[in-house]
Design an enzyme around this catalytic site. Structure first.
Site, PDB file in Angstrom:
ATOM      1  N   THR A   1       6.549   3.851   3.356  1.00  0.00           N
ATOM      2  CA  THR A   1       6.093   3.731   1.461  1.00  0.00           C
ATOM      3  C   THR A   1       6.514   2.355   1.432  1.00  0.00           C
ATOM      4  O   THR A   1       7.807   1.852   2.116  1.00  0.00           O
ATOM      5  CB  THR A   1       6.407   4.471   1.205  1.00  0.00           C
TER       6      THR A   1
ATOM      7  N   LEU B   1       0.929  -0.751   0.165  1.00  0.00           N
ATOM      8  CA  LEU B   1       0.039   0.431  -0.372  1.00  0.00           C
ATOM      9  C   LEU B   1       0.731   0.983  -0.045  1.00  0.00           C
ATOM     10  O   LEU B   1       1.936   1.178   0.048  1.00  0.00           O
ATOM     11  CB  LEU B   1      -0.816  -0.210   1.107  1.00  0.00           C
ATOM     12  N   SER B   2       0.215   2.399  -0.550  1.00  0.00           N
ATOM     13  CA  SER B   2       1.246   3.364  -0.014  1.00  0.00           C
ATOM     14  C   SER B   2       2.011   3.720   0.471  1.00  0.00           C
ATOM     15  O   SER B   2       3.191   4.377   0.908  1.00  0.00           O
ATOM     16  CB  SER B   2      -0.050   4.399  -0.730  1.00  0.00           C
ATOM     17  N   GLU B   3       0.975   3.692   2.327  1.00  0.00           N
ATOM     18  CA  GLU B   3       1.221   3.737   3.925  1.00  0.00           C
ATOM     19  C   GLU B   3       1.116   2.931   4.138  1.00  0.00           C
ATOM     20  O   GLU B   3       0.202   2.343   3.884  1.00  0.00           O
ATOM     21  CB  GLU B   3       0.852   4.912   3.897  1.00  0.00           C
ATOM     22  N   THR B   4       2.104   2.314   5.392  1.00  0.00           N
ATOM     23  CA  THR B   4       1.844   1.220   6.252  1.00  0.00           C
ATOM     24  C   THR B   4       2.730   1.730   8.125  1.00  0.00           C
ATOM     25  O   THR B   4       3.939   2.671   7.628  1.00  0.00           O
ATOM     26  CB  THR B   4       2.737  -0.277   6.892  1.00  0.00           C
TER      27      THR B   4
END
Length: 258
Positions: A61, A42-45
């Site tokens: 990212t 995903l774009s962010e964790t």
């Protein structure tokens, strides 16, 4: 560790921007956090750890740790305030961008972020070539913001991501006026291995100051015109930007012992 997937800046599943939120007793090694982010793709964790009355928060990212992420902050606050601290009105995070707060505001969650300063720079042929569109103005802080003529132009863009990655800024964003909102935008982050980010809170720390100055107002409603789409409500106050949105829980998982 427990991991939540939350769709941020939307009130329905499969909209907005999905973020993974990991609630940890202590931060894993950076290599592990980066590998989890890559696995999630995903774009962010986000990784959040309680530290007394506050939470320490870090964002990854699939390519690297970054210093500010809006939608993952919103997602993390949503998890804490709905799953862990249901009676808490506000949560405070300690981050690479300093202290950030998120509070309940009616049916939304309001984030208080540092504002970026839109510094005007010359429009270049490389910008227009990367977008295959005419750029009227350009501004730079952490991210690059390019101004286009109308929302329809923003919506139909098919930029060359390799050429975008060669431009200034960690992230490259485009924006234009919108007849139904104060502005429309799209956000691309090829340097972070994110072709297009669905809804981007942190870049609105640049977009909101630009539009409030241009329109002569303090509050704007902003649409991000990605395929998933999302709505952000922004208020600029001095060197801060308040960004409000909704969020919904998609899934909960238990990660193996790493």
């Amino acid at each position: 560790m427990k991991q939540f997937i939350v769709d941020a800046f939307t009130d329905k599943i499969f909209g907005g921007n999905p973020a993974a939120v990991c609630i940890v007793d202590k931060f894993p090694r950076e290599e592990i956090m980066l590998n989890i982010a890559r696995e999630n793709n995903l774009s962010e964790t986000a990784f959040a750890m309680r530290d007394g009355e506050i939470f320490r928060l870090r964002w990854f990212t699939p390519a690297a740790e970054i210093n500010l992420c809006g939608h993952a902050t919103l997602a993390t606050a949503f998890v804490i305030l709905t799953q862990y601290e249901k009676n808490l009105p506000v949560v405070t995070f300690e981050t690479l961008s300093g202290k950030l707060t998120v509070k309940r505001k009616d049916n939304l969650f309001e984030m208080d972020f540092p504002a970026y300063v839109p510094k005007k720079i010359p429009v270049t042929a490389e910008m227009c070539d990367a977008l295959q569109a005419e750029v009227s103005e350009a501004y730079l802080d952490r991210d690059l913001l390019m101004i286009l003529d109308c929302a329809a132009t923003v919506e139909r863009l098919q930029p060359n991501l390799d050429k975008l990655a060669a431009l200034d800024g960690l992230i490259q964003a485009v924006t234009a006026p919108d007849k139904n909102f104060d502005c429309t935008s799209r956000v691309f982050a090829p340097k972070l291995k994110i072709p297009e980010d669905p809804v981007t809170g942190s870049t609105h720390c640049l977009i909101a100051p630009y539009w409030t100055e241009r329109l002569g107002i303090k509050k704007i409603s902003a649409r991000q015109a990605s395929t998933r789409g999302g709505i952000l409500y922004c208020e600029v106050s001095g060197n801060r930007v308040k960004i409000s949105g909704n969020a919904v829980l998609f899934s909960v998982a238990e990660l193996v012992d790493l």
